[in-house]
Write a protein that holds these residues in place. Structure first.
Motif, short mmCIF file in Angstrom:
data_model
loop_
_atom_site.label_atom_id
_atom_site.label_comp_id
_atom_site.label_asym_id
_atom_site.label_seq_id
_atom_site.Cartn_x
_atom_site.Cartn_y
_atom_site.Cartn_z
N LYS A 10 0.84 -1.18 0.00
CA LYS A 10 0.00 0.00 0.00
C LYS A 10 0.88 1.24 0.00
CE LYS A 10 -4.07 -1.98 0.27
NZ LYS A 10 -5.13 -1.78 -0.71
N ARG A 12 2.70 4.50 1.15
CA ARG A 12 3.19 4.91 2.46
C ARG A 12 3.57 6.38 2.43
NH1 ARG A 12 4.92 0.22 5.50
NH2 ARG A 12 6.27 1.52 6.78
N SER A 322 -4.31 4.93 7.55
CA SER A 322 -3.84 3.58 7.80
C SER A 322 -4.98 2.56 7.71
CB SER A 322 -3.16 3.50 9.17
OG SER A 322 -2.63 2.22 9.41
N ASN A 325 -6.06 1.87 4.13
CA ASN A 325 -5.15 0.99 3.42
C ASN A 325 -5.23 -0.45 3.91
OD1 ASN A 325 -3.83 2.55 1.42
ND2 ASN A 325 -2.78 3.68 3.04
N GLY A 331 -11.40 3.24 0.49
CA GLY A 331 -10.06 3.33 -0.07
C GLY A 331 -9.62 4.73 -0.40
N GLY A 334 -7.16 6.44 1.76
CA GLY A 334 -5.78 5.96 1.78
C GLY A 334 -4.94 6.50 0.64
#
Length: 484
Positions: A10, A12, A322, A325, A331, A334
């Motif tokens: 995912k 970051r 967080s 993700n 979604g 994220g």
């Protein structure tokens, strides 16, 4: 329905935050000037009087004991989910999601609480200088708009803003403390503070309770893991430094105010402050530093509150990021903004959520201090203690299931987590048994508010079966066990 997989790569967040920047974020969330001006009079006037500084010191000790286990487990938790990541690794997905929901409730509550406080403080400042008396919520929403702009952008901009505001408020309180102690205060240093007869007179639990409230935001050291420089070293250092600095600052400044007023009369002065017949911090500042500095402190109180809500905004936005993700939240939350490298969508949603909650409370006609700040701070305090307690249990269970990981970590993996669990159980009892003092409401209303974090935790456990939270950190340790 397909169970959402949470192990794929995912996006970051990235950054170069050092120990100092992260410590700034945590201390800013603690809003030290706000605690000295608000929590200290409560601890003194309602709690154990001249012995209140010992209560603040005890709260710091409890959190330092907790920090040992927290830091020991940090190398095995490689994501920036903070407490819920630790709970997931130690107790599983259901408990982890329960911790995540509890954290969202707790931090949203304290942020809304501070928005209420900043509305009241801003109105008080404006009227003090001869301006018009306006509804408190106008100032609250104006502050929220500024926070929304900064929170949308890169975290390092927020860190710089927080750093300037924090440095100013800490500086002025340190100057006040030094002047009081060097001049001798009202009757010399208040050594009565350390007399057991004063420490255990009244309720030391109230002092511990309001001290713990002042530590909310402590989790931020791990929330910014992905944006930290060398997190394996930065996070532990920031954690110990933040707790030590905050605890010492609270205890010493509380003692200084008692010395400035005089131990014999400090309870009367604190109770007058609570009754709206004075302001302990501002009155002592005027007495020892003059009228101009009193006005400066009154302005810095606004910047303290602003720094606090900005810090909480950043923490909540990253919690949502967080969770998104992991498939728990939509979604879209994220997504990382390409220009600012920030969780911009999550930041916007966080602003909207806070605006809705604050709008409901304002429309209900609640007082900004007792109705908004008191009740929401109470919810946040219960949630914080539940998070700390659950995390300590998770640390103990995590290492108990992985003997090879204990090597060289016996104190941090076994002894200190047990001590933390014992201390936090006592702290939770103190919070609940004195809860009406925090909320300012009836026993019935206080009970309803107190169970909100517990309901959030239970909801997470129920929904947790639908999600398989990422436990790659735990799996890595398991592989190490198999190969040893």
């Amino acid at each position: 329905m397909t169970t959402p997989s949470l192990v794929e790569v995912k996006p970051r967040l990235q950054g170069n935050l050092g120990t100092g920047a992260i410590v700034f974020m945590v201390i800013a969330a603690a809003a030290p000037l706000t605690v000295i001006g608000g929590n200290v009079p409560l601890a003194v006037g309602v709690g154990n009087g001249a012995g209140a500084p010992v209560g603040f010191a005890l709260a710091a000790v409890i959190l330092l004991v907790f920090s040992v286990g927290f830091v020991t487990m940090t190398p095995f938790v490689t994501e920036a989910g903070a407490f819920f990541s630790y709970v997931t690794a130690g107790l599983g997905s259901r408990a982890g999601l329960g911790a995540a929901f509890t954290a969202l409730v707790a931090y949203t509550a304290i942020q809304v609480a501070v928005y209420g406080y900043v509305g009241w403080a801003a109105d008080d400042l404006v009227t003090h200088f001869g301006g018009p008396a306006l509804p408190w919520w106008l100032y609250s929403f104006a502050t929220m708009a500024i926070v929304a702009v900064l929170g949308y952008r890169h975290i390092e901009l927020s860190a710089k803003v927080l750093g300037v505001a924090l440095a100013l408020e800490i500086l002025v309180v340190i100057v006040l403390d030094l002047v009081i102690f060097t001049t001798g205060g009202a009757n010399g240093p208040a050594l009565e503070t350390f007399d057991p007869a004063n420490v255990f007179t009244g309720s030391i639990g109230v002092a511990v309770l309001f001290a713990l409230t002042g530590f909310i935001g402590f989790e931020a050291t791990a929330v910014f893991r992905d944006e930290a420089r060398n997190p394996e070293k930065t996070i532990p250092r920031a954690t110990y430094l933040a707790v030590t600095i905050i605890g010492a600052f609270y205890a010493i400044s509380c003692w200084a105010l008692i010395t400035g007023v005089g131990a014999d009369s400090v309870v009367t002065v604190a109770q007058a402050t609570l009754a709206g017949e004075g302001n302990m911090l501002l009155d002592v500042t005027e007495q020892y530093l003059g009228t101009i500095m009193r006005d400066v402190v009154q302005v810095l109180l606004i910047t303290s509150l602003f720094a606090c809500v900005l810090s909480f905004h950043n923490v909540i936005a990253r919690y949502q990021f967080s969770l998104a993700n992991k498939g728990v939240l939509p979604g879209r939350l994220g997504v990382i903004d390409k220009k600012h490298n920030s969780p911009s969508a999550s930041s916007i949603v966080q602003t909207v959520t806070a605006a809705v909650v604050l709008g409901i409370l304002a429309a209900s006609g609640l007082d900004p201090l007792v109705g908004v700040f008191g009740s929401m701070a109470g919810v946040a305090t219960v949630g914080m203690v539940i998070l700390l307690l659950t995390t300590s249990i998770a640390v103990f269970v995590f290492f108990a299931r992985r003997p090879s990981a204990i090597s060289g970590r016996i104190w941090g993996s076994r002894v200190f987590p047990v001590l933390a669990i014992m201390g936090l159980c006592v702290a939770l009892w103190l919070v609940l048994s004195n809860f009406t003092l925090v909320t300012g409401g009836s026993a019935f209303v206080s009970t309803i508010l107190a169970i909100i974090p517990a309901v959030a935790f239970a909801l997470g456990i129920v929904l947790g079966k639908r999600f398989r939270l990422d436990r790659h950190s735990a799996d890595d340790v398991d592989e190490m066990d198999a190969s040893s």
